[in-house]
Scaffold this motif. Structure first.
Motif, PDB file in Angstrom:
ATOM      1  N   ALA A 416     -42.221  29.790  -1.726  1.00  0.00           N
ATOM      2  CA  ALA A 416     -41.216  30.013  -2.880  1.00  0.00           C
ATOM      3  C   ALA A 416     -41.853  30.330  -3.748  1.00  0.00           C
ATOM      4  O   ALA A 416     -40.512  30.915  -5.110  1.00  0.00           O
ATOM      5  CB  ALA A 416     -40.637  28.244  -2.631  1.00  0.00           C
ATOM      6  N   MET A 419     -42.204  33.820  -4.049  1.00  0.00           N
ATOM      7  CA  MET A 419     -40.785  34.380  -4.295  1.00  0.00           C
ATOM      8  C   MET A 419     -39.908  34.188  -5.816  1.00  0.00           C
ATOM      9  O   MET A 419     -39.437  34.975  -6.421  1.00  0.00           O
ATOM     10  CB  MET A 419     -39.878  34.223  -3.486  1.00  0.00           C
ATOM     11  CG  MET A 419     -40.138  34.339  -1.960  1.00  0.00           C
ATOM     12  SD  MET A 419     -38.832  33.266  -1.226  1.00  0.00           S
ATOM     13  CE  MET A 419     -37.645  33.762  -0.989  1.00  0.00           C
ATOM     14  N   VAL A 432     -34.971  29.155  -5.444  1.00  0.00           N
ATOM     15  CA  VAL A 432     -35.542  29.735  -4.098  1.00  0.00           C
ATOM     16  C   VAL A 432     -35.291  28.631  -2.554  1.00  0.00           C
ATOM     17  O   VAL A 432     -34.699  29.057  -1.558  1.00  0.00           O
ATOM     18  CB  VAL A 432     -36.711  30.019  -4.029  1.00  0.00           C
ATOM     19  CG1 VAL A 432     -36.709  30.404  -2.536  1.00  0.00           C
ATOM     20  CG2 VAL A 432     -36.784  31.615  -5.035  1.00  0.00           C
ATOM     21  N   ALA A 469     -32.282  33.661  -7.567  1.00  0.00           N
ATOM     22  CA  ALA A 469     -33.423  32.956  -6.934  1.00  0.00           C
ATOM     23  C   ALA A 469     -32.680  32.221  -5.433  1.00  0.00           C
ATOM     24  O   ALA A 469     -33.167  32.372  -4.232  1.00  0.00           O
ATOM     25  CB  ALA A 469     -33.965  31.614  -7.770  1.00  0.00           C
ATOM     26  N   ARG A 472     -31.937  34.719  -2.814  1.00  0.00           N
ATOM     27  CA  ARG A 472     -32.857  35.477  -2.377  1.00  0.00           C
ATOM     28  C   ARG A 472     -33.465  33.965  -1.228  1.00  0.00           C
ATOM     29  O   ARG A 472     -34.128  34.851  -0.395  1.00  0.00           O
ATOM     30  CB  ARG A 472     -34.559  35.400  -3.350  1.00  0.00           C
ATOM     31  CG  ARG A 472     -33.911  36.790  -4.168  1.00  0.00           C
ATOM     32  CD  ARG A 472     -34.067  38.211  -3.456  1.00  0.00           C
ATOM     33  NE  ARG A 472     -36.119  38.362  -3.526  1.00  0.00           N
ATOM     34  CZ  ARG A 472     -36.050  38.502  -4.730  1.00  0.00           C
ATOM     35  NH1 ARG A 472     -36.096  39.256  -5.761  1.00  0.00           N
ATOM     36  NH2 ARG A 472     -37.643  38.402  -4.190  1.00  0.00           N
ATOM     37  N   GLY A 473     -33.422  33.071  -1.857  1.00  0.00           N
ATOM     38  CA  GLY A 473     -33.515  31.806  -0.818  1.00  0.00           C
ATOM     39  C   GLY A 473     -33.027  31.910   0.159  1.00  0.00           C
ATOM     40  O   GLY A 473     -33.404  31.764   1.532  1.00  0.00           O
TER      41      GLY A 473
END
Ligand code: SF4
Length: 482
Positions: A416, A419, A432, A469, A472-473
């Motif tokens: 995390a 990222m 994330v 975020a 993306r997670g």
């Protein structure tokens, strides 16, 4: 029997039989012979009966000799933590303004451990009634010095008599509280002879009446005897109150502004707040998106989840939990969120507990989570063993070098922090993980979660980065081949 006229009986505000007492003596009180707690109980019970308020009276019993007030009064009853009766009374009264809330406290409870509680409640002018039993000693625990113990008085802990140089002076609660602007009525009485008993009876009634009329805070300090703690006969004890104790604690009215106050002026009736007002108070500029959630559509193991989130302070642990709780609430579910963190603003430990439930939530505390999210190594070491078998562990591999050891749970590693760094700020590592939770568990609708950011993220300019975020997670979990 038809000609027999009843002239004396137990007030109806007392139970006929004290059925809550664990022993077989259901007609007797637990007080020592000669103790005047029972006399004060009777004066209060008679007033409750005469005013016809038993069905809306709530007695609050403290810690001390009168801890079992709820054995005797056929009213609502609460037994509360030591010294906290005024705080509990405040909560009850403010949420139930029609209730008559009576806080019954001894001197150790009210003047020592609960000193600040009574001071603040009196200073707020809470519309409650307090009966303060002053017998100048800790009776229940065996006769130690109390804040009200007289100078020179011998107790278990002042065997040579209380000395001002060592133990300070007796605290005079009536005098102290009467210096405040808010209280309506404060009087000190003594339960000794007939004349004083009549004054006590009137004071008890006046104090309750003050509350009934919504005129604010009332307190009656009652000089009461403790034959056991004082090692005296009841007769000598009453004499001692009249001849010695009243010199330090003179009886009389210390404050009475009831005649100047309008009926209801301190009643504090709560007006329901319209929904639009909440939006205004919380500075919500727009309508929050909400949907009717259906928990049966959530995978069974994640239904009504209990979630524990842990990491360092500064990793956005609390915000992570708030986002999930806010989104859960917007699905029409009950949610709870409680934070727990060290005193450090950054770098200390932080964790929070979140529950999302279709049904009512009892305690908000999560001891054994269905879902554990850990953002740093100490949190993994500390909480891994607490996950329910079959539960889910999400852990931040960027900050954790070791591997989880449990084999009976599902494990989702996610880098995390790395990222978040790619997105442009380490601070969105928490979001994330929010994305990972949404995608993995299917508890929350992604659109509702994204909209919840408008409520939970303070600085609106960061919302786009938080959204990125979360996305993306979600993507990470979709592509994860664990
Ligand atoms: S210890 Fe004192 S105050 Fe407590 S019940 Fe006995 S006589 Fe009453």
């Amino acid at each position: 029997m038809a000609n027999v006229k009843e002239v004396y009986r137990k007030p109806t505000a007392f139970y006929d039989e004290f059925f809550r007492k664990p022993d077989e003596y259901k007609q007797d009180t637990h007080y020592c012979p000669g103790c005047t707690h029972g006399v004060l109980h009777k004066l209060i019970a008679e007033a409750i009966e005469d005013f016809g308020i038993a069905d809306r009276t709530i007695m609050i019993s403290p810690v001390g000799c009168s801890v079992f007030v709820y054995y005797y009064f056929d009213t609502g009853n609460f037994q509360v933590a030591h010294g906290r009766a005024p705080a509990v009374a405040t909560g009850i009264k403010r949420t139930n303004p029609d209730a008559i809330v009576i806080s019954y406290q001894g001197d150790g409870d009210l003047a020592a451990i609960g000193g600040n509680n009574i001071l603040q409640a009196a200073n707020r002018g809470e519309n409650i009634t307090v009966f303060f039993v002053n017998n100048a000693i800790y009776g229940m625990t065996g006769g130690q010095m109390a804040p009200t113990t007289l100078i020179g008085q011998k107790t278990m802990t002042t065997p040579y008599g209380r000395k001002a140089e060592w133990e300070g002076y007796p605290i005079k609660i009536s005098e102290l509280l009467s210096t405040l602007d808010a209280p309506a009525y404060i009087e000190r009485v003594a339960l000794t002879d007939a004349k004083n008993l009549m004054k006590a009876r009137n004071a008890v009634r006046k104090a309750i009446k003050t509350q009934m009329e919504g005129k604010g805070f009332s307190l009656v300090e009652v000089l009461s005897i403790c034959p056991s703690g004082w090692r005296m006969t009841p007769v000598d004890a009453k004499k001692w109150v009249n001849e010695v104790m009243t010199k330090t604690f003179p009886v009389g009215v210390y404050k009475d502004v009831t005649a100047e106050r309008e009926v209801g002026s301190w009643a504090r009736k709560l007006e329901p707040v319209p929904l639009e007002k909440y939006h205004e108070i919380l500075e919500l500029e727009r309508e929050a998106k909400e949907i009717k959630g259906d928990m049966s559509k959530v995978p069974e193991k994640f239904q009504n989840p209990e979630i524990l989130i842990a990491g360092f302070g500064g990793q956005g642990i609390l915000l992570l939990g708030q986002t999930l709780a806010e989104a859960g609430m917007r699905h029409g579910w009950n949610t709870s969120w409680i934070p727990s963190y060290g005193p450090e603003m950054r770098g200390g430990t932080a964790n929070c507990h979140v529950k999302i439930s279709e049904g009512p939530i009892g305690s908000p505390v999560v001891d054994n989570p269905d879902i554990l999210i850990v953002m740093n190594q100490p949190s993994l070491e500390r909480f891994e063993s607490s996950i329910k078998p079959g539960g889910l562990l999400i852990y931040n591999t960027s900050m954790i070098d070791i591997k989880p050891t449990r084999t009976d749970i599902e494990i989702l590693p996610i880098p995390a922090t790395e990222m978040a760094d790619e997105i442009g700020s380490l601070r969105v590592a928490n979001m994330v993980v929010v994305g990972a939770v949404i995608e993995k568990t299917k508890i929350l609708d992604p659109e509702i979660v994204l909209d919840s950011l408008n409520t939970v993220v303070k600085h609106k300019k960061f919302i786009p980065m938080n959204i990125e975020a979360i996305k993306r997670g979600m993507e990470y979990v979709r592509n994860y081949k664990g």
